[in-house]
Scaffold this active site. Structure first.
Site, short mmCIF file in Angstrom:
data_model
loop_
_atom_site.label_atom_id
_atom_site.label_comp_id
_atom_site.label_asym_id
_atom_site.label_seq_id
_atom_site.Cartn_x
_atom_site.Cartn_y
_atom_site.Cartn_z
N MET A 261 0.85 -1.20 0.00
CA MET A 261 0.00 0.00 0.00
C MET A 261 0.88 1.23 0.00
O MET A 261 1.85 1.33 0.76
CB MET A 261 -0.92 -0.01 1.22
N GLU A 294 4.50 0.95 -6.05
CA GLU A 294 4.13 1.78 -4.89
C GLU A 294 4.83 3.13 -4.95
O GLU A 294 4.24 4.15 -4.56
CB GLU A 294 4.46 1.06 -3.59
N HIS A 297 2.99 5.57 -7.05
CA HIS A 297 1.84 6.15 -6.36
C HIS A 297 2.20 7.43 -5.60
O HIS A 297 1.30 8.22 -5.28
CB HIS A 297 1.28 5.15 -5.35
#
Length: 835
Positions: A261, A294, A297
């Protein structure tokens, strides 16, 4: 524990965003208690339309006090996971002191006790609609705010958050306020984590993992830091705004729901990515790709965030595309597009053909329940493949110029599809509205086929036929590569020519560049894998594939051919027996590990479901023979050997041979029978009835680690006795104390094609009892448990009849509805292939 999670509708989010603006969350957590709760004290500072009313997401166990602008808010204001407020001032301060509950589902503040040493670890996951499990919050992506966090933790614990530590004394950790971020991006870990630190280009770096993984983190730290630095450097070359969140920490946490995440400043990964046993190069590549994903992001999703979940693709499609691209361009893994073609794109293709298909960028996502369901192969892999097609069409310079303009216009804010398309249109000088309509706003997939006429030994005409499903009749423009491959006198295969062509959004496109070209032994559509489509070759090329595929030196071309072959079997156009024969002839000489692994995984699934119970043993034996040949041909100690050994373990019925490996007998030279390979052997032995619960318990006693606990749960569920199955099923559907990963892996081990007679009674139980399971689990873990617990190996019309009855219920949980709808469609295909 029963879950009745509130869902936020888009209409509510629009109204709330028009009413308030959030400035700051000041969060103070106390995690020093021994029970299943923690203390949360929060100050929320926000402006509002004077006199207006609003609400926050909030799910406390107990409330000590709530005040709004100094006035007490009564407990009656809390209900259905929300805290209602009215009489707002222009500037507001909400103060809340509450007791909250830890979770074991990977949502909210997840609490994990390591079975190896008894240590406790926490991580925060507020994704989609879970912020209210930790603090009162305006939990929607377009209400960004700064987070100022403090945590009181037991002595000896390490605490990390999005911002850097500004004070740490006597178990009190205080962190600097963040830049404005969405609530779902607030990150926190706490526990006796082991850490490794470094620095690169002025950016502090850190890695965290459980103490039990310390030696493995230390062993992998150099590789992880190297990849981190390489990716940062490449992103800084492409993006004009440097990494915007100060330090870059990467934590590896237990039982994390996602692979990872993208929390700004503190990315969290599932800690299985710290390898304790031998792994293949493809597994290291996937970790590197996840790291690059990630990191992408930090710009796509964190710096500029979607305004609402209907633009999820602005986060995930871009991160998926950039992850593969940057890994290939910056790290020691240059063949990530082969992995993408074999693995990620196949995921997207299957999702896009399910009844639950949806556009990459749907016009509307009604609520957060629907948003969760869109975290799938369409939003990730299809979106990335579509972006690759866009870059091929407008050019990389325009792509890079467009995204940099987009970042500059919306940094620390929110954006929409229209915003990004405007930036790309300005950079490329093209009107992208038509492209976006057919590629982003419309669901499903096209099929491209070659149609060839010959004029002697030359092509008279080569055309590409494009079709679409009757229910989704959209035809699209495709930029594709077309490769001409020939056999040579020395027995090799060469690509004689490759062209790029534009396939029109029409039924038939003539490829004029190939008229008069000498006939090739094989014509490969989508050579280079530029577009997103199902590929079907002409009859002569299809006939040449089994002999030419093993001789191709381009791994991406092999991946395109394998993907087309597997997809043809899934569609029932080619028999599974033909696939198994091709595996036997071509796989033993395959050099790309990801191709070996994914072909074996996909073939095993097709053999289990598309073969009848009578023909499956022979098909599985051919797969075992292919892996045995590969194992014999492999260099000792390498990735191919490990992939071959895993494939053999999973397909053999020779229990004495693999039991011998456990005992150190006749182990192939160079193959380490380490902890995870031991467990894989135990799992296969359990499936075949060669070991039972006592042997599994003994193995867990030997390897009392977190990974060992998960393997033991999977193995116990696989044991073919009535008592073991009943125990496993009861845990899946009724044991709320079972953590997310243990529930999922118990479900994963339950259904075995070798055990159909024993499992028949559980087919109706799935459809009767799974709705109850959805009330004790939630979110992604509930979805994964329901999917793995589905009786997909019981390929019978009666299974579909039971599914139809469940789907007819009006009160069915939307997550379970989607799981059953798509699994039933897969079963339909398997039945059609059998009959």
């Amino acid at each position: 524990m029963m879950f009745d999670m509130p869902t936020l509708t888009r209409a509510e989010a629009i109204t709330r965003a028009a009413t308030i603006q959030v400035h700051e969350y000041e969060v103070d957590l106390d995690v020093t208690g021994d029970g299943d709760t923690f203390r949360s004290r929060t100050a929320v500072r926000f402006s509002a339309q004077p006199g207006a009313a609003t609400f926050l997401e909030f799910e406390p166990v107990e409330v000590a006090s709530i005040t709004l602008n100094g006035t007490v808010v009564e407990a009656a204001a809390i209900g259905s996971g929300r805290l209602a407020l009215d009489g707002l001032a222009e500037m507001n301060e909400l103060l809340v002191d509450a007791t909250m509950r830890y979770s074991n589902t990977g949502e909210g503040l997840h609490r994990y006790v390591d079975p190896q040493d008894g240590e406790t670890y926490l991580y925060q996951h507020m994704f989609i609609n879970n912020a209210g499990r930790i603090l009162p919050s305006f939990d929607q992506p377009d209400l960004k705010a700064s987070f100022r966090v403090a945590v009181t933790a037991p002595a000896g614990w390490l605490v990390a958050a999005n911002g850097p530590v500004v004070a740490n004394k006597d178990g009190r950790w205080e962190f600097a306020p963040t830049k404005p971020i969405s609530t779902y991006l607030a990150s926190l870990i706490a526990g006796p984590y082991h850490s490794v630190t470094d620095e690169h280009d002025g950016i502090p770096l850190a890695l965290y993992a459980r103490k039990a993984l310390a030696e493995y983190l230390d062993a992998d730290a150099e590789e992880i830091f190297t990849i981190t630095k390489q990716c940062l450097d490449r992103y800084h070359e492409i993006f004009e705004i440097r990494y915007p969140f100060g330090h870059y920490q990467q934590a590896f946490a237990p039982e994390f729901n996602f692979g990872a995440m993208e929390y700004p400043g503190l990315v969290v990964f599932r800690d299985e990515m710290i390898f304790r046993s031998a792994v293949t190069e493809s597994e290291r590549e996937r970790r590197a790709n996840t790291m690059a994903h990630e990191m992408a992001h930090m710009w796509f999703g964190d710096l500029v965030t979607m305004a609402w979940w209907d633009d999820l693709w602005l986060n995930e499609s871009f991160a998926e595309y950039m992850g593969s691209r940057i890994t290939a361009e910056a790290t020691r893994f240059p063949d990530t597009w082969t992995t993408f073609a074999m693995q990620r794109k196949a995921w997207g293709l299957r999702a896009d053909q399910h009844p639950s298909t949806h556009p990459v960028a749907p016009a509307s996502v009604s609520d957060t329940d629907q948003a969760l369901l869109n975290f799938d192969g369409i939003s990730y892999a299809k979106g990335a493949a579509v972006l690759r097609q866009l870059v091929a069409w407008i050019g990389d310079h325009a792509f890079r110029s467009g995204i940099n303009a987009h970042f500059a216009a919306h940094e620390y804010g929110n954006a929409t599809l229209a915003d990004l398309l405007g930036a790309f249109a300005a950079a490329s000088g093209r009107d992208l509205s038509g492209w976006a309509d057919v590629w982003l706003r419309r669901a499903q997939i096209n099929t491209l086929r070659t149609e060839i006429t010959r004029d002697g030994d030359k092509y008279g005409e080569v055309a590409v036929l494009q079709t679409a499903p009757a229910d989704y009749p959209t035809l699209r423009p495709h930029k594709i590569g077309i490769g001409l491959f020939d056999r040579t006198p020395d027995g090799s295969v060469v690509r004689r020519k490759r062209i790029e062509a534009d396939v029109l959004p029409a039924g038939r496109t003539v490829i004029t560049e190939l008229a008069g070209e000498r006939v090739a032994d094989m014509v490969l559509l989508n050579d280079g894998d530029l577009t997103y489509a199902k590929i079907r070759l002409d009859a002569d090329s299809n006939a040449a594939v089994p002999t030419m595929l093993p001789l191709l030196d381009d791994s991406l071309a092999r991946a395109v051919l394998w993907a087309a072959t597997l997809d043809g079997v899934v569609d029932g156009e080619r028999p599974v027996a033909e696939l198994v024969t091709m595996v036997l002839t071509a796989l033993p000489v395959e050099t790309e590990v990801i191709v070996i692994e994914d072909v074996l995984r996909a073939t095993r699934g097709l053999v289990d479901r598309y073969s009848s119970p009578a023909t499956r043993p022979a098909a599985l034996e051919l797969v075992a023979q292919a892996t045995d040949r590969l194992l014999t041909a492999c260099e000792p100690g390498g990735s191919r050997q490990l992939a071959a050994a895993r494939g053999l373990i999973g397909s053999t019925v020779d229990t004495s041979r693999i039991q011998g490996w456990l005992d150190g007998v006749d182990v192939p030279s160079g193959l380490a029978i380490d902890d995870d390979l031991r467990w894989l052997i135990m799992y296969r032995l359990a499936v075949l009835g060669a070991v039972g619960l006592p042997e599994i318990d003994a193995e867990f006693a030997r390897d009392r680690s977190a990974t060992g606990e998960q393997w033991a749960a999977r193995c116990r569920a696989a044991v073919p006795t009535a008592a073991a199955k009943e125990q496993a099923w009861s845990a899946i559907v009724g044991d709320a104390s079972l953590s997310n990963r243990l529930a999922e892996l118990t479900a994963n081990g339950f259904w075995q094609p070798e055990q159909l007679d024993l499992l028949q009674s559980y087919v109706p139980r799935y459809f009767a009892e799974m709705p109850g399971m959805m009330r004790i689990r939630s979110g992604m873990s509930a979805e994964r448990t329901a999917a793995w617990a589905y009786p997909d190996v019981v390929v019978e019309p009666s299974t579909r009849e039971l599914a139809a009855s469940l789907l007819a219920r009006d009160d069915l949980d939307p997550i379970l509805r989607r799981v059953v709808l798509d699994a039933d469609d897969d079963l339909r295909r398997a039945l059609n292939a059998r009959f």
